[in-house]
Design a protein around this motif. Sequence first.
Motif, PDB file in Angstrom:
ATOM      1  N   ALA A  34       0.831  -1.203   0.000  1.00 48.33           N
ATOM      2  CA  ALA A  34       0.000   0.000   0.000  1.00 48.33           C
ATOM      3  C   ALA A  34       0.866   1.253   0.000  1.00 48.33           C
ATOM      4  O   ALA A  34       0.572   2.225  -0.715  1.00 48.33           O
ATOM      5  N   CYS A  35       1.932   1.236   0.783  1.00 42.47           N
ATOM      6  CA  CYS A  35       2.841   2.391   0.815  1.00 42.47           C
ATOM      7  C   CYS A  35       3.553   2.555  -0.525  1.00 42.47           C
ATOM      8  O   CYS A  35       3.717   3.680  -1.001  1.00 42.47           O
ATOM      9  N   ALA A  36       3.950   1.456  -1.132  1.00 37.98           N
ATOM     10  CA  ALA A  36       4.631   1.533  -2.429  1.00 37.98           C
ATOM     11  C   ALA A  36       3.703   2.101  -3.501  1.00 37.98           C
ATOM     12  O   ALA A  36       4.119   2.932  -4.318  1.00 37.98           O
ATOM     13  N   ILE A  37       2.443   1.694  -3.484  1.00 36.49           N
ATOM     14  CA  ILE A  37       1.478   2.220  -4.449  1.00 36.49           C
ATOM     15  C   ILE A  37       1.254   3.710  -4.223  1.00 36.49           C
ATOM     16  O   ILE A  37       1.189   4.488  -5.180  1.00 36.49           O
ATOM     17  N   ALA A  38       1.159   4.116  -2.964  1.00 37.21           N
ATOM     18  CA  ALA A  38       0.962   5.537  -2.655  1.00 37.21           C
ATOM     19  C   ALA A  38       2.158   6.375  -3.104  1.00 37.21           C
ATOM     20  O   ALA A  38       1.990   7.467  -3.660  1.00 37.21           O
ATOM     21  N   VAL A  39       3.365   5.871  -2.886  1.00 35.01           N
ATOM     22  CA  VAL A  39       4.567   6.594  -3.316  1.00 35.01           C
ATOM     23  C   VAL A  39       4.602   6.697  -4.836  1.00 35.01           C
ATOM     24  O   VAL A  39       4.870   7.768  -5.397  1.00 35.01           O
ATOM     25  N   PHE A  40       4.313   5.595  -5.512  1.00 36.15           N
ATOM     26  CA  PHE A  40       4.308   5.584  -6.973  1.00 36.15           C
ATOM     27  C   PHE A  40       3.280   6.570  -7.523  1.00 36.15           C
ATOM     28  O   PHE A  40       3.570   7.340  -8.446  1.00 36.15           O
ATOM     29  N   ALA A  41       2.081   6.554  -6.945  1.00 36.20           N
ATOM     30  CA  ALA A  41       1.013   7.445  -7.425  1.00 36.20           C
ATOM     31  C   ALA A  41       1.369   8.911  -7.192  1.00 36.20           C
ATOM     32  O   ALA A  41       1.190   9.750  -8.088  1.00 36.20           O
ATOM     33  N   ALA A  42       1.873   9.236  -6.015  1.00 41.46           N
ATOM     34  CA  ALA A  42       2.227  10.624  -5.712  1.00 41.46           C
ATOM     35  C   ALA A  42       3.356  11.105  -6.619  1.00 41.46           C
ATOM     36  O   ALA A  42       3.315  12.238  -7.135  1.00 41.46           O
ATOM     37  N   THR A  66       5.544  12.760   0.416  1.00 44.04           N
ATOM     38  CA  THR A  66       4.080  12.810   0.430  1.00 44.04           C
ATOM     39  C   THR A  66       3.479  11.419   0.261  1.00 44.04           C
ATOM     40  O   THR A  66       2.542  11.051   0.964  1.00 44.04           O
ATOM     41  N   GLY A  67       4.018  10.647  -0.665  1.00 40.55           N
ATOM     42  CA  GLY A  67       3.526   9.295  -0.884  1.00 40.55           C
ATOM     43  C   GLY A  67       3.685   8.401   0.327  1.00 40.55           C
ATOM     44  O   GLY A  67       2.783   7.625   0.660  1.00 40.55           O
ATOM     45  N   ILE A  68       4.802   8.515   1.022  1.00 41.60           N
ATOM     46  CA  ILE A  68       5.022   7.700   2.218  1.00 41.60           C
ATOM     47  C   ILE A  68       4.021   8.086   3.306  1.00 41.60           C
ATOM     48  O   ILE A  68       3.430   7.213   3.963  1.00 41.60           O
ATOM     49  N   ILE A  69       3.808   9.383   3.484  1.00 36.89           N
ATOM     50  CA  ILE A  69       2.860   9.837   4.501  1.00 36.89           C
ATOM     51  C   ILE A  69       1.444   9.387   4.143  1.00 36.89           C
ATOM     52  O   ILE A  69       0.698   8.932   5.018  1.00 36.89           O
ATOM     53  N   ILE A  70       1.062   9.486   2.892  1.00 37.46           N
ATOM     54  CA  ILE A  70      -0.263   9.010   2.469  1.00 37.46           C
ATOM     55  C   ILE A  70      -0.361   7.500   2.668  1.00 37.46           C
ATOM     56  O   ILE A  70      -1.407   6.979   3.073  1.00 37.46           O
ATOM     57  N   GLY A  71       0.722   6.781   2.417  1.00 40.75           N
ATOM     58  CA  GLY A  71       0.740   5.342   2.638  1.00 40.75           C
ATOM     59  C   GLY A  71       0.496   4.963   4.101  1.00 40.75           C
ATOM     60  O   GLY A  71      -0.129   3.943   4.386  1.00 40.75           O
ATOM     61  N   TYR A  72       0.965   5.788   5.037  1.00 39.32           N
ATOM     62  CA  TYR A  72       0.701   5.545   6.445  1.00 39.32           C
ATOM     63  C   TYR A  72      -0.794   5.592   6.744  1.00 39.32           C
ATOM     64  O   TYR A  72      -1.305   4.818   7.521  1.00 39.32           O
ATOM     65  N   VAL A  73      -1.446   6.536   6.104  1.00 37.36           N
ATOM     66  CA  VAL A  73      -2.875   6.746   6.382  1.00 37.36           C
ATOM     67  C   VAL A  73      -3.663   5.614   5.775  1.00 37.36           C
ATOM     68  O   VAL A  73      -4.520   5.036   6.331  1.00 37.36           O
TER      69      VAL A  73
END
Length: 73
Positions: A34-42, A66-73
């Motif tokens: 999930a974190c990897a997808i968020a980082v990739f998307a951001a 930003t992607g890592i922080i969004i991945g946390y959420v």
Amino acid sequence: MINLKSIKTQLIIYLTVVVLAFAVKEKDYSFLGACAIAVFAAALIEALILYGKTKSFKITESSIITGIIIGYV
């Protein structure tokens, strides 16, 4: 080249270590995905916006953070 003296680079390293620690502690490795997808998307979204403005493709440190922080959420 990676500049380890940059505060953004240090923050990326710190946040990545925390993500890995959470995944190992909770034994929830889907969290890593999930974190990897968020980082990739951001990174992709910001790169596309910057490409539209400057006509050069660039992945910024801010988008990774930003992607890592969004991945946390």
